[in-house]
Design an enzyme around this catalytic site. Structure first.
Site, PDB file in Angstrom:
ATOM      1  N   LYS A  79       0.956  -1.228   0.023  1.00 44.92           N
ATOM      2  CA  LYS A  79       0.068   0.121  -0.086  1.00 44.92           C
ATOM      3  C   LYS A  79       0.956   1.155   0.142  1.00 44.92           C
ATOM      4  O   LYS A  79       0.395   2.241  -0.640  1.00 44.92           O
ATOM      5  CB  LYS A  79      -1.066   0.111   1.119  1.00 44.92           C
ATOM      6  CG  LYS A  79      -0.316   0.026   2.548  1.00 44.92           C
ATOM      7  CD  LYS A  79      -1.166  -0.407   3.521  1.00 44.92           C
ATOM      8  CE  LYS A  79      -0.459  -0.423   4.831  1.00 44.92           C
ATOM      9  NZ  LYS A  79      -1.157  -1.185   5.973  1.00 44.92           N
ATOM     10  N   ARG A 130      -7.258  -1.604  16.881  1.00 44.13           N
ATOM     11  CA  ARG A 130      -7.600  -1.279  15.437  1.00 44.13           C
ATOM     12  C   ARG A 130      -8.766  -2.160  14.961  1.00 44.13           C
ATOM     13  O   ARG A 130      -9.563  -2.311  15.709  1.00 44.13           O
ATOM     14  CB  ARG A 130      -6.523  -1.196  14.325  1.00 44.13           C
ATOM     15  CG  ARG A 130      -6.763  -0.075  13.279  1.00 44.13           C
ATOM     16  CD  ARG A 130      -5.450   0.030  12.474  1.00 44.13           C
ATOM     17  NE  ARG A 130      -5.451  -1.121  11.159  1.00 44.13           N
ATOM     18  CZ  ARG A 130      -4.585  -1.137  10.445  1.00 44.13           C
ATOM     19  NH1 ARG A 130      -3.804  -0.151  10.042  1.00 44.13           N
ATOM     20  NH2 ARG A 130      -4.605  -2.249   9.689  1.00 44.13           N
TER      21      ARG A 130
END
Ligand SMILES: *Cc1c(COP(=O)(O)O)cnc(C)c1O
Length: 353
Positions: free
Chosen positions: A36, A129
């Protein structure tokens, strides 16, 4: 063309092979290459994809679409939006998930497209998260996922050291393995992948700490910067300098170091905290915060100091380097810096083969 980011593909390829080998030596053969940070740079990804990874992973579907011709299964790392389910099923073979409604939307899209979409259910073992909380009653969600038409439960995973800074260890990875065993025992489901985290798990390779039931990792930063991310230590025999930024001086002059006049806000609405160091040989480079934050750059010439930046200008103290306007300065970049530089269309990318 400047500013320019140089990408050393040979160094990155060596890093990739070193990581894959270290994982295999620890019985981990489902290693996802997470790209990413490259903002969809096909040339770099193509070079790394042949290093022995099981999946090619990105957090954005727009990037996976660009990687369509690269012969690895594609995995979406950010939890999908239900509204993008049909794109996810079309352009990713696998996605990480924690919400049953989203999984059902993916299943419906998969049925419509005549596909089976792989899902890894994420479990949160403490970092806070994404993921189903590990102490919750998770079995109904697991069984509903496995029972959704168009969906194959490909495994479970966890993510650490991303929000809470929690470091992977025998306890939290043990919690993931307990979940896998509970699922197998209570629901009779075999899980092909048990994915034990990201580059922050790399420091455990070779220490006999990773439980043997974990057969997967998802690795980005360790490949790109040759370091593990639990403590930030360099990894032996890996390159830490595969990326170099070059920017050009558009002004070089001796000026005071302390502003003259009544001081208010800077161009970003911040109140500058400036130290008076007397007269200074100041340089301005043609790159700015639209492309990278100053905090994510390190001048390769250790004499040079970055003193500030606005959206299009980076200001440096040139000290006694004798640089002139038109000279090019070089910088090391960190992961956050690379992310912004790759995303900026104003930064020219040069691949070194
Ligand atoms: C980004 C990401 C990774 C890779 O993290 P690195 O620290 O770059 O190795 C792994 N898993 C998920 C879910 C991610 O979002």
């Amino acid at each position: 063309m400047y500013p320019r980011l140089d990408i050393d593909l040979a160094k990155l390829e060596e890093n990739a092979k070193t990581i894959v080998d270290a994982c295999r030596a620890d019985g981990i053969d489902r290693v996802f290459l997470v790209v990413k940070v490259l903002a969809g740079d096909v040339m770099t990804v193509r070079r790394l994809a042949g290093a022995g990874f099981s999946h090619l992973a990105d957090s954005r579907i727009e990037n996976l679409i660009r990687f369509r011709d690269i012969p690895l299964p594609k995995a979406l790392m950010r939890l999908p939006m239900a509204s993008e389910a049909s794109r996810v099923v079309r352009d990713a073979d696998l996605s990480l998930n924690s919400e049953i409604d989203t999984i059902r939307a993916l299943g419906a899209a998969a049925v419509k497209q005549g596909k089976i979409h792989d899902v890894i259910l994420m479990f949160d073992v403490g970092d806070l998260r994404e993921g189903i909380w590990h102490e919750s009653a998770y079995l109904p969600v697991v069984s509903a996922t496995a029972g959704t038409a168009g969906i194959r439960l490909a495994g479970i995973g966890t993510n650490l050291t991303c929000y809470g800074g929690v470091i992977p260890d025998a306890v939290n990875l043990g919690a993931l393995v307990d979940i896998a065993k509970t699922i197998e025992r209570e629901l009779g489901l075999k899980l092909p992948i048990v994915s034990g985290g990201n580059s922050s798990s790399v420091h455990l390779l070779g220490t006999h700490t990773i439980p043997s039931d974990i057969n997967g990792l998802r690795i980005g930063e360790a490949v790109f910067f040759g370091r593990e991310t639990a403590y930030g230590n360099p990894l032996p025999a890996m390159h830490r300098d595969a990326f170099t930024l070059y920017a050009k001086l558009v002004e070089a002059a001796v000026k005071p170091s302390f502003p003259q006049g009544k001081i208010g806000m800077n161009s970003f609405g911040e109140h500058p905290d400036i130290v008076d160091r007397g007269l200074m040989h100041r340089g301005i480079l043609a790159i700015g915060r639209q492309d990278v934050e100053a905090a994510n750059l390190t001048p390769i010439d250790a004499r040079i100091r970055i003193i500030g930046a606005s959206s299009d200008h980076l200001i440096v103290d040139l000290r006694d380097t004798g640089h002139h306007v038109g000279d090019v300065l070089a910088f090391h970049v960190d992961y956050a810096g690379l992310l912004r530089l790759m995303t900026s269309r104003y930064v020219h990318k040069r691949h070194r083969h």
